[in-house]
Design an enzyme around this catalytic site. Structure first.
Site, mmCIF file in Angstrom:
data_model
loop_
_atom_site.group_PDB
_atom_site.id
_atom_site.type_symbol
_atom_site.label_atom_id
_atom_site.label_comp_id
_atom_site.label_asym_id
_atom_site.label_seq_id
_atom_site.Cartn_x
_atom_site.Cartn_y
_atom_site.Cartn_z
ATOM 1 N N HIS A 125 -0.740 0.419 0.115
ATOM 2 C CA HIS A 125 0.317 -0.271 -0.637
ATOM 3 C C HIS A 125 0.132 0.050 -2.122
ATOM 4 O O HIS A 125 -0.981 -0.019 -2.646
ATOM 5 C CB HIS A 125 0.206 -1.780 -0.414
ATOM 6 C CG HIS A 125 1.127 -2.595 -1.288
ATOM 7 N ND1 HIS A 125 0.682 -3.300 -2.389
ATOM 8 C CD2 HIS A 125 2.466 -2.810 -1.221
ATOM 9 C CE1 HIS A 125 1.706 -3.918 -2.956
ATOM 10 N NE2 HIS A 125 2.791 -3.646 -2.275
ATOM 11 N N HIS A 171 4.422 0.757 -11.278
ATOM 12 C CA HIS A 171 4.826 -0.528 -10.714
ATOM 13 C C HIS A 171 5.835 -1.139 -11.664
ATOM 14 O O HIS A 171 5.471 -1.619 -12.737
ATOM 15 C CB HIS A 171 3.596 -1.430 -10.535
ATOM 16 C CG HIS A 171 3.855 -2.598 -9.651
ATOM 17 N ND1 HIS A 171 2.923 -3.574 -9.416
ATOM 18 C CD2 HIS A 171 4.942 -2.948 -8.920
ATOM 19 C CE1 HIS A 171 3.417 -4.472 -8.591
ATOM 20 N NE2 HIS A 171 4.639 -4.111 -8.282
#
Length: 593
Positions: A125, A171
């Protein structure tokens, strides 16, 4: 002899004694050496077949072991010796060698010709993050490390750069520093198959305009060339097999919903309320959450909140993707999405199309209570990806068994962290030669005559009982400084042994602490009845007891129970991050009843 200073002006001395072979090893040697002082190749072959469960052991196997032991112990080859023999010390050295006598097979041995949906797949992830989810650097280094460990699913969040003319990986909506997409793609190409020949899946969190999507399509095709696999039609009825995709790279993407809004901020359970952690958590990482507690706690939350947010984000997705270039869409092998509307509709199986569905760990916990059977049926044909909740800012992880018990193939973890949940993930994928693909048990792939499927809450009977004996440990004196564990004396080691699996099977037990000994001998046996041995992991942790402070970390490992080799085995231990120590290991015995 080891010397420790005590009260400034005193010195305590402790003699370092090499531990003798355990009684069971001496008895086995005496029995198979037929009372002699040495064991020949035929006697060793019979020991391998009878005690170690290697029914197919041959004379050549025994000769090879003899040769390897003599080279390691005596630095000489057996080529000129007419009668190769093992003394008791040689026999013990063989059994206590992690290279010669490991607890697991190192070869791929499962059928690899079934569809991808029939396998659990080693999944990362936010694979590009070096640390926490909010402010750490983005880099290709954690991607390389993951691939070297055998991870098969790499996740990249792709965003426009500041000038909107190139693509970065980061991110989104955080303080993480970006890395160029092309750098990540080149590293993936270079390291994709260093640990496993089976396919690498790149999941893209796509936040791009159509012109940048076209640029990504060009980057991907030029970087990967013939390594890139994509179907010749928009939808497929069945996923290809890992075998057919050997040394290929495939793409999977879904609409960019996951990080557009900080919708998960309303979750308050991401960190301890007081911001502190217990002494044990500080040393070891938080204990793996109890499955039943985790399932029940998430059921009490408002189920409508997250669904509404996702529906709002659907509008953003349509704006971004309505003009996606055809060459970009054509490269997507695994088409993905999130649940829209009622979950039962999202879990319906289409006989003509396969797809990937993504759920957060919280969504899965809720769905497992109300739609557990539907999830299992969905995952028999389609792919299900589970990802950490948004409040895991410190890149912690969750209990993976909720996903595994329901057939989820992609249980996505933050691989850059550490802690017990990640140790379970590392251990689970030691199975099948560490290739990153583990065949799901048959009971997760089949339906009964009334369309019933596996239910871990059913009244399951014990299928198998595992007996584990912990003989001794060694290697800390080589891998740690003399005063690492205790300034004034040698360490006081004890071992925790247990099972992680379905709730009924999960338990932890421990040995007594052996005082002032770098080579502790426990000789303690534990019994574990198992209702679902196919999913069980054997958890092993070594602690150093400290009465005044927190217990110290001495090593850990997790081993898939279904793959344990019976008999007396050397079990190498790993550090907090899952890296194997050079010397630290346990001598253990595994027996199935």
């Amino acid at each position: 002899m080891g010397s420790y200073k005590y009260c400034l002006c005193f010195t305590r001395k402790f003699r370092w004694v090499e531990a003798q072979p355990p009684a069971d090893v001496k008895e086995a040697f005496a029995a198979y050496a037929e009372g002699g002082s040495h064991m020949n190749a035929e006697q060793l072959r019979r020991f391998l077949a009878d005690v170690q469960g290697d029914a197919g052991a041959t004379a050549a196997d025994a000769d090879r072991v003899m040769e390897q032991v003599h080279q390691l112990r005596h630095r000489q080859s057996l080529g000129k010796l007419s009668k190769p023999l093992l003394a008791l010390e040689d026999f013990h050295h063989f059994l206590f060698s992690g290279d010669l006598n490991p607890p697991l097979r190192s070869q791929v041995h499962q059928d690899m010709t079934s569809p991808l949906s029939h396998y659990s797949i080693y999944t990362g992830h936010n694979s590009y993050l070096t640390g926490n989810q909010l402010s750490s650097d983005c880099s290709d280094v954690p991607i390389i490390k993951a691939l070297e460990r055998g991870v098969r699913v790499i996740e990249l969040d792709i965003w426009p750069n500041s000038t909107k003319d190139d693509v970065n990986v980061l991110h989104g909506r955080t303080l993480t520093t970006p890395v160029e997409l092309i750098k990540c793609l080149r590293s993936i190409k270079e390291y994709a198959f260093v640990a496993s020949p089976y396919p690498v899946i790149i999941t893209l969190e796509d936040h791009l305009s159509p012109d940048l999507q076209a640029k990504v399509a060009e980057m991907v095709t030029q970087t990967f060339g013939d390594l890139l696999y994509y179907p010749d039609k928009d939808s497929i009825e069945e996923f290809p097999s890992p075998e057919s995709l050997k040394r290929r790279i495939i793409l999977s993407t879904k609409p960019p919903k996951e990080y557009l809004e900080a919708k998960d901020d309303k979750d308050k359970d991401g960190m301890p309320k007081n911001g502190k952690v217990s002494n044990e958590e500080e040393a070891w990482g938080k204990e793996v959450p109890d499955l039943q507690d985790e399932l029940e706690s998430d059921d009490n939350q408002n189920e409508n909140d997250q669904t509404e947010d996702e529906e709002e984000n659907d509008d953003d997705d349509r704006k971004v993707h309505q003009n996606s270039p055809p060459e970009y869409k054509h490269l997507i092998t695994i088409r993905a999405g999130k649940p829209k509307g009622h979950l039962s509709d999202s879990l319906k199986v289409d006989p003509d199309i396969v797809r990937r569905l993504s759920l957060s760990e919280q969504e899965l916990a809720k769905a497992a209570i109300s739609h557990g059977a539907d999830i299992v049926r969905f995952t028999q044909k389609n792919l299900l990806r589970i990802y950490p909740k948004g409040t895991r800012f410190n890149s912690s992880n969750y209990n993976p068994f909720v996903g595994w018990m329901h057939g989820a193939q992609m249980v996505a973890f933050n691989m850059q962290g550490n802690g017990r949940s990640l140790w379970l993930m590392h251990g689970f994928y030691k199975a099948n030669g560490g290739c990153g693909y583990v065949k799901k048990p048959d009971f997760l792939l089949k339906t009964g005559p009334k369309n019933e499927v596996f239910d871990h809450k059913a009244n399951l009977q014990v299928k198998k009982t595992l007996k584990v004996k912990v003989y001794m440990g060694d290697g800390w004196r080589m891998d740690f400084s003399q005063t690492h564990f205790d300034t004034y004396s040698p360490p006081d080691f004890y071992t925790r042994v247990g099972i992680a699996g379905v709730p009924r099977d999960s338990v932890m037990k421990k040995t007594r602490a052996i005082e002032d000994d770098w080579t502790p001998v426990w000789n303690e046996e534990f019994t574990f009845p198992l209702t679902v041995p196919e999913l069980a992991l054997l958890r092993i942790e070594v602690h150093e007891y400290d009465m005044s402070e927190k217990d110290d970390f001495g090593g850990q490992t997790c081993l898939p129970v279904s793959e344990l080799r019976p008999g007396i085995r050397a079990v190498p231990l790993f550090d907090r991050k899952g890296m194997k120590f050079k010397s630290v290991k346990l001598l253990m015995r595994f027996e199935f009843v």
